[in-house]
Design a protein around this motif. Structure first.
Motif, PDB file in Angstrom:
ATOM      1  N   GLY A   8       8.735  -6.526   2.076  1.00 19.50           N
ATOM      2  CA  GLY A   8       9.656  -5.400   1.979  1.00 19.50           C
ATOM      3  C   GLY A   8      10.697  -5.460   3.078  1.00 19.50           C
ATOM      4  O   GLY A   8      10.348  -5.404   4.262  1.00 19.50           O
ATOM      5  N   ASP A  43      10.783  -9.988  -0.168  1.00 19.22           N
ATOM      6  CA  ASP A  43      11.309  -8.688  -0.582  1.00 19.22           C
ATOM      7  C   ASP A  43      11.084  -8.517  -2.082  1.00 19.22           C
ATOM      8  O   ASP A  43      11.735  -9.184  -2.889  1.00 19.22           O
ATOM      9  CB  ASP A  43      12.801  -8.595  -0.262  1.00 19.22           C
ATOM     10  CG  ASP A  43      13.349  -7.198  -0.509  1.00 19.22           C
ATOM     11  OD1 ASP A  43      12.528  -6.274  -0.716  1.00 19.22           O
ATOM     12  OD2 ASP A  43      14.577  -7.023  -0.504  1.00 19.22           O
ATOM     13  N   CYS A  78       5.657  -3.146   4.004  1.00 19.77           N
ATOM     14  CA  CYS A  78       6.710  -2.175   4.306  1.00 19.77           C
ATOM     15  C   CYS A  78       7.355  -1.585   3.061  1.00 19.77           C
ATOM     16  O   CYS A  78       8.479  -1.081   3.123  1.00 19.77           O
ATOM     17  CB  CYS A  78       7.774  -2.837   5.180  1.00 19.77           C
ATOM     18  SG  CYS A  78       7.149  -3.499   6.738  1.00 19.77           S
ATOM     19  N   THR A  79       6.673  -1.664   1.930  1.00 22.27           N
ATOM     20  CA  THR A  79       7.183  -1.047   0.708  1.00 22.27           C
ATOM     21  C   THR A  79       6.830   0.445   0.710  1.00 22.27           C
ATOM     22  O   THR A  79       5.907   0.868   1.389  1.00 22.27           O
ATOM     23  CB  THR A  79       6.577  -1.729  -0.521  1.00 22.27           C
ATOM     24  OG1 THR A  79       5.147  -1.640  -0.445  1.00 22.27           O
ATOM     25  CG2 THR A  79       6.992  -3.180  -0.580  1.00 22.27           C
ATOM     26  N   THR A  83       4.067   2.442  -4.506  1.00 19.36           N
ATOM     27  CA  THR A  83       4.322   1.105  -5.069  1.00 19.36           C
ATOM     28  C   THR A  83       3.386   0.054  -4.482  1.00 19.36           C
ATOM     29  O   THR A  83       3.606  -1.137  -4.692  1.00 19.36           O
ATOM     30  CB  THR A  83       5.769   0.677  -4.777  1.00 19.36           C
ATOM     31  OG1 THR A  83       5.957   0.527  -3.352  1.00 19.36           O
ATOM     32  CG2 THR A  83       6.770   1.693  -5.294  1.00 19.36           C
ATOM     33  N   ARG A  84       2.343   0.470  -3.788  1.00 18.89           N
ATOM     34  CA  ARG A  84       1.595  -0.476  -2.964  1.00 18.89           C
ATOM     35  C   ARG A  84       0.351  -1.058  -3.619  1.00 18.89           C
ATOM     36  O   ARG A  84      -0.132  -2.106  -3.187  1.00 18.89           O
ATOM     37  CB  ARG A  84       1.172   0.212  -1.660  1.00 18.89           C
ATOM     38  CG  ARG A  84       2.354   0.521  -0.775  1.00 18.89           C
ATOM     39  CD  ARG A  84       1.922   1.218   0.479  1.00 18.89           C
ATOM     40  NE  ARG A  84       3.071   1.452   1.334  1.00 18.89           N
ATOM     41  CZ  ARG A  84       3.168   2.473   2.153  1.00 18.89           C
ATOM     42  NH1 ARG A  84       2.186   3.350   2.234  1.00 18.89           N
ATOM     43  NH2 ARG A  84       4.238   2.618   2.910  1.00 18.89           N
ATOM     44  N   ALA A 190      12.640   6.468  -2.066  1.00 22.07           N
ATOM     45  CA  ALA A 190      11.410   5.829  -1.601  1.00 22.07           C
ATOM     46  C   ALA A 190      10.418   6.865  -1.082  1.00 22.07           C
ATOM     47  O   ALA A 190       9.208   6.694  -1.195  1.00 22.07           O
ATOM     48  CB  ALA A 190      11.732   4.812  -0.510  1.00 22.07           C
TER      49      ALA A 190
END
Length: 369
Positions: A8, A43, A78-79, A83-84, A190
């Motif tokens: 991310g 990313d 780091c997302t 969304t993880r 986000a």
């Protein structure tokens, strides 16, 4: 020595983790923690921006695992929350076990349970990047709560030590978090609510200082910029009632014209007011004490994120204990409190203005994970 993979490259990955990694490498000195090779970066959104200096981009997580041994790599996930799960499961399947997760740990109870299940299933070593817990300011505040007095003061000019001011028991905690966040709120969702931005820091600290708690009240508002409104990303209010008898009140404002991160602790015989660093441009905290014995003002270095990263890597390398004991359990409880607060606000919105809303469930002090 440990490799690094940053997943991310948004604000957290590019703007916070990579600079903190560089500072942590400098702090490490000759300690054998960081492998001397470029940081791998992936990313998931495929942004067209050029790779940051000192990094090596990879096309996929599989390509990262083919480039450097997963078992010897620390992943910075780091997302955004929400969304993880897919990424965590893919990382675990590729053999990654040491993972730093950007706060908050999860967006809601459902995602939290999935994260906890993956942690157990793959025996993951997860650490939430909640640097307020490793802040030098927080260390001083926790010691003051634990001992009922303020230590770590400079001696008088004549060399005589300063007697620790007596504070007594903790009565209440108050946190004010202000920062203008218009551009990011308008261009990215986000973080879906104001509770997901700054409050994961302050709720974790409140639990560390005053123990287990339940939500007594919660509120949020929309952000307005001209004719544009961004739902649930304006201001937030949260009141926690702790099992210890103390209360915490948190106010966060993402529409404020200035930045401030202030925490106030009211004791039986005194008050402590601390100011955390407001941005990466400064790495100093301040602490003021007003007690029956007089007043004090301390200013000290507090690069909490770099300290956290170095401490996490040293822990992963087996060189020291975790930077904060039971930090994962604290973040689990913080997510549950924030989820209860968001549910309370949503219920009030559905019921209409002025409708009563029940308090959230009490959060157990034991680590549920």
């Amino acid at each position: 020595m440990l490799q690094t993979l940053v997943v991310g490259l948004g604000r957290a990955g590019r703007g916070l983790h990579l600079p903190a990694l560089a500072r942590a490498r400098s702090l490490a000195g000759r300690r054998p923690v960081f492998a001397p090779r470029p940081v791998l970066c992936f990313d998931p959104l495929g942004r067209p921006d050029p790779p940051p200096p000192g990094t090596q981009p990879v096309a996929s997580l599989r390509a990262a695992a083919d480039t450097a041994e997963a078992a010897d790599t620390v992943v910075h996930l780091c997302t955004p929350p929400g969304t993880r799960i897919r990424l965590l499961e893919e990382l675990a399947g590729l053999g990654y076990r040491r993972i730093l997760v950007e706060k908050p740990l999860a967006a809601d109870e459902r995602e939290l349970e999935a994260v906890v299940a993956l942690r157990r299933r793959f025996d993951l070593h997860l650490a939430v990047v909640a640097q307020w817990l490793t802040s030098a300011l927080t260390h001083r505040l926790r010691a003051a709560v634990r001992e009922g007095r303020l230590h770590g003061l400079s001696p008088h000019g004549d060399g005589a030590p300063v007697p620790p001011p007596e504070l007594g028991g903790l009565r209440s905690v108050s946190v004010v978090q202000r920062k203008p966040r218009f551009v990011r709120s308008l261009t990215s969702r986000a973080h879906p609510t104001v509770f997901d931005v700054e409050l994961p820091h302050s709720v974790g600290v409140a639990l560390a200082l005053a123990g287990g708690a339940r939500v007594a009240s919660a509120s949020w508002s929309d952000m307005a910029l001209g004719n544009v409104e961004v739902p649930r990303l304006g201001q937030a209010g949260l009141v926690l009632q702790h099992d210890s008898g103390a209360a915490t009140e948190i106010f966060s404002d993402l529409t404020a014209p200035t930045r401030e991160r202030r925490i106030t602790l009211e004791f039986e015989r005194g008050t402590l007011v601390g100011h955390y660093p407001c941005s990466e441009d400064d790495d100093t905290s301040q602490l003021r004490a007003a007690t029956e014995d007089g007043s004090l003002h301390l200013v000290f270095h507090d690069d909490a994120l770099a300290d956290f990263v170095l401490g996490a890597y040293e822990h992963f390398a087996g060189l020291r204990r975790p930077p904060v004991e039971d930090a994962f359990g604290l973040q689990v409880r913080a997510v549950r409190l924030l989820s209860a607060a968001k549910a309370m606000c949503a219920e009030r919105a559905a019921a209409g203005p002025g409708s009563p809303v029940r308090a959230g469930e009490r959060i157990r002090h034991a680590d549920p994970a």
